[in-house]
Design an enzyme around this catalytic site. Structure first.
Site, PDB file in Angstrom:
ATOM      1  N   LYS A  11       6.359  12.410  -7.466  1.00 18.71           N
ATOM      2  CA  LYS A  11       6.725  13.199  -6.279  1.00 18.71           C
ATOM      3  C   LYS A  11       7.915  14.139  -6.555  1.00 18.71           C
ATOM      4  O   LYS A  11       8.622  13.993  -7.560  1.00 18.71           O
ATOM      5  CB  LYS A  11       7.026  12.236  -5.123  1.00 18.71           C
ATOM      6  CG  LYS A  11       5.796  11.443  -4.648  1.00 18.71           C
ATOM      7  CD  LYS A  11       6.136  10.584  -3.427  1.00 18.71           C
ATOM      8  CE  LYS A  11       4.912   9.824  -2.922  1.00 18.71           C
ATOM      9  NZ  LYS A  11       5.228   9.032  -1.702  1.00 18.71           N
ATOM     10  N   TYR A  51      -2.697  13.653   2.867  1.00 11.91           N
ATOM     11  CA  TYR A  51      -2.117  12.590   3.688  1.00 11.91           C
ATOM     12  C   TYR A  51      -2.739  12.558   5.090  1.00 11.91           C
ATOM     13  O   TYR A  51      -2.117  12.047   6.028  1.00 11.91           O
ATOM     14  CB  TYR A  51      -0.601  12.750   3.777  1.00 11.91           C
ATOM     15  CG  TYR A  51       0.141  12.189   2.571  1.00 11.91           C
ATOM     16  CD1 TYR A  51       0.038  10.842   2.229  1.00 11.91           C
ATOM     17  CD2 TYR A  51       0.957  12.991   1.787  1.00 11.91           C
ATOM     18  CE1 TYR A  51       0.726  10.315   1.134  1.00 11.91           C
ATOM     19  CE2 TYR A  51       1.644  12.470   0.689  1.00 11.91           C
ATOM     20  CZ  TYR A  51       1.521  11.133   0.375  1.00 11.91           C
ATOM     21  OH  TYR A  51       2.207  10.606  -0.704  1.00 11.91           O
ATOM     22  N   PHE A  59       6.194   9.997  10.830  1.00  9.66           N
ATOM     23  CA  PHE A  59       6.816  10.572   9.642  1.00  9.66           C
ATOM     24  C   PHE A  59       5.970  11.672   9.000  1.00  9.66           C
ATOM     25  O   PHE A  59       6.361  12.243   7.978  1.00  9.66           O
ATOM     26  CB  PHE A  59       7.141   9.470   8.612  1.00  9.66           C
ATOM     27  CG  PHE A  59       5.961   8.651   8.144  1.00  9.66           C
ATOM     28  CD1 PHE A  59       5.096   9.124   7.167  1.00  9.66           C
ATOM     29  CD2 PHE A  59       5.725   7.386   8.678  1.00  9.66           C
ATOM     30  CE1 PHE A  59       4.019   8.375   6.724  1.00  9.66           C
ATOM     31  CE2 PHE A  59       4.640   6.622   8.245  1.00  9.66           C
ATOM     32  CZ  PHE A  59       3.788   7.119   7.264  1.00  9.66           C
ATOM     33  N   THR A  93       6.755   0.310  -0.848  1.00  7.64           N
ATOM     34  CA  THR A  93       6.959   1.654  -0.301  1.00  7.64           C
ATOM     35  C   THR A  93       8.444   1.949  -0.108  1.00  7.64           C
ATOM     36  O   THR A  93       8.929   3.017  -0.475  1.00  7.64           O
ATOM     37  CB  THR A  93       6.232   1.788   1.056  1.00  7.64           C
ATOM     38  OG1 THR A  93       4.877   1.384   0.884  1.00  7.64           O
ATOM     39  CG2 THR A  93       6.288   3.214   1.578  1.00  7.64           C
ATOM     40  N   ASN A 114      10.193   8.451  -2.434  1.00 10.90           N
ATOM     41  CA  ASN A 114      10.055   7.204  -3.207  1.00 10.90           C
ATOM     42  C   ASN A 114       9.337   7.414  -4.542  1.00 10.90           C
ATOM     43  O   ASN A 114       8.704   6.502  -5.064  1.00 10.90           O
ATOM     44  CB  ASN A 114       9.413   6.113  -2.357  1.00 10.90           C
ATOM     45  CG  ASN A 114       8.034   6.499  -1.853  1.00 10.90           C
ATOM     46  OD1 ASN A 114       7.522   7.553  -2.206  1.00 10.90           O
ATOM     47  ND2 ASN A 114       7.438   5.638  -1.056  1.00 10.90           N
ATOM     48  N   HIS A 117       3.309   8.200  -5.834  1.00 14.86           N
ATOM     49  CA  HIS A 117       2.166   7.788  -5.010  1.00 14.86           C
ATOM     50  C   HIS A 117       1.176   7.081  -5.925  1.00 14.86           C
ATOM     51  O   HIS A 117       1.023   7.445  -7.084  1.00 14.86           O
ATOM     52  CB  HIS A 117       1.462   9.007  -4.390  1.00 14.86           C
ATOM     53  CG  HIS A 117       0.100   8.679  -3.845  1.00 14.86           C
ATOM     54  ND1 HIS A 117      -0.078   8.174  -2.577  1.00 14.86           N
ATOM     55  CD2 HIS A 117      -1.140   8.713  -4.420  1.00 14.86           C
ATOM     56  CE1 HIS A 117      -1.378   7.928  -2.393  1.00 14.86           C
ATOM     57  NE2 HIS A 117      -2.035   8.255  -3.490  1.00 14.86           N
ATOM     58  N   GLU A 128      -9.229  10.573  -3.990  1.00 10.52           N
ATOM     59  CA  GLU A 128      -7.994  11.279  -4.337  1.00 10.52           C
ATOM     60  C   GLU A 128      -8.128  12.008  -5.680  1.00 10.52           C
ATOM     61  O   GLU A 128      -7.635  13.136  -5.832  1.00 10.52           O
ATOM     62  CB  GLU A 128      -6.822  10.288  -4.345  1.00 10.52           C
ATOM     63  CG  GLU A 128      -6.546   9.742  -2.938  1.00 10.52           C
ATOM     64  CD  GLU A 128      -5.472   8.665  -2.886  1.00 10.52           C
ATOM     65  OE1 GLU A 128      -4.985   8.229  -3.954  1.00 10.52           O
ATOM     66  OE2 GLU A 128      -5.124   8.264  -1.763  1.00 10.52           O
TER      67      GLU A 128
END
Ligand code: UDP
Length: 140
Positions: A11, A51, A59, A93, A114, A117, A128
């Site tokens: 990320k 997402y 969020f 997470t 974080n 993924h 994905e």
């Protein structure tokens, strides 16, 4: 357990801190093989689509903004039990709840930023992977 594939994202918080290699090393040490990898800057539409299951969550807007705040590295990982193995090396997470030695415990900044993924099932892994890669981009 047969060899399977999973999907990973390094990320923006991690690419910003130049942690692509350090995170990839942890994945490889966990027995996962990188069979496809590319650095991209996601569009808003891509992040929202990826997402999509979280669209109704409070969020969601912040998560999309975060995911397009810088480049990411999307990867296909291959190995025995790859989906579960990747989830294990990623950690929980929320990095505050992640086990010692996991990627999120070691590198994550917050529950949102974080660092990684990872697909949560083989079925989602396929969806994905297909979202970001053409079959010929994956070299096993
Ligand atoms: N997330 C967040 N706030 C939360 C929960 C999740 O910002 O309260 C973000 C975080 O980046 C997480 C992603 O949304 O990795 C997807 O959430 P999920 O519950 O699917 O967690 P994961 O499978 O990534 O551990």
């Amino acid at each position: 357990m047969a060899t399977e594939r999973t999907f990973s994202i390094i990320k923006p918080d991690a690419t910003r801190r130049n942690l692509t290699g350090a995170i990839t090393a942890k994945l490889e040490e966990a027995g996962l093989r990188v069979v496809a990898s590319k650095r991209i800057h996601m569009t808003k539409e891509q992040a929202e689509g990826f997402y999509g299951v979280h669209r109704e969550r409070p969020f969601f807007g912040d998560l999309v903004s975060f995911m397009i705040s810088g480049p990411v590295v999307v990867q296909v990982l291959e190995g025995e039990n790859a989906v579960a193995r990747n989830r294990e090396v990623m950690g929980a997470t929320n990095p505050a709840n992640a086990d010692e030695g996991t990627i999120r415990k070691t590198f994550a900044e917050s529950i949102e930023a974080n660092s990684v993924h990872g697909s949560d099932s083989a079925e989602n892994a396929k969806i994905e992977i297909d979202f970001f890669f053409k079959p010929e981009e994956i070299v096993g």
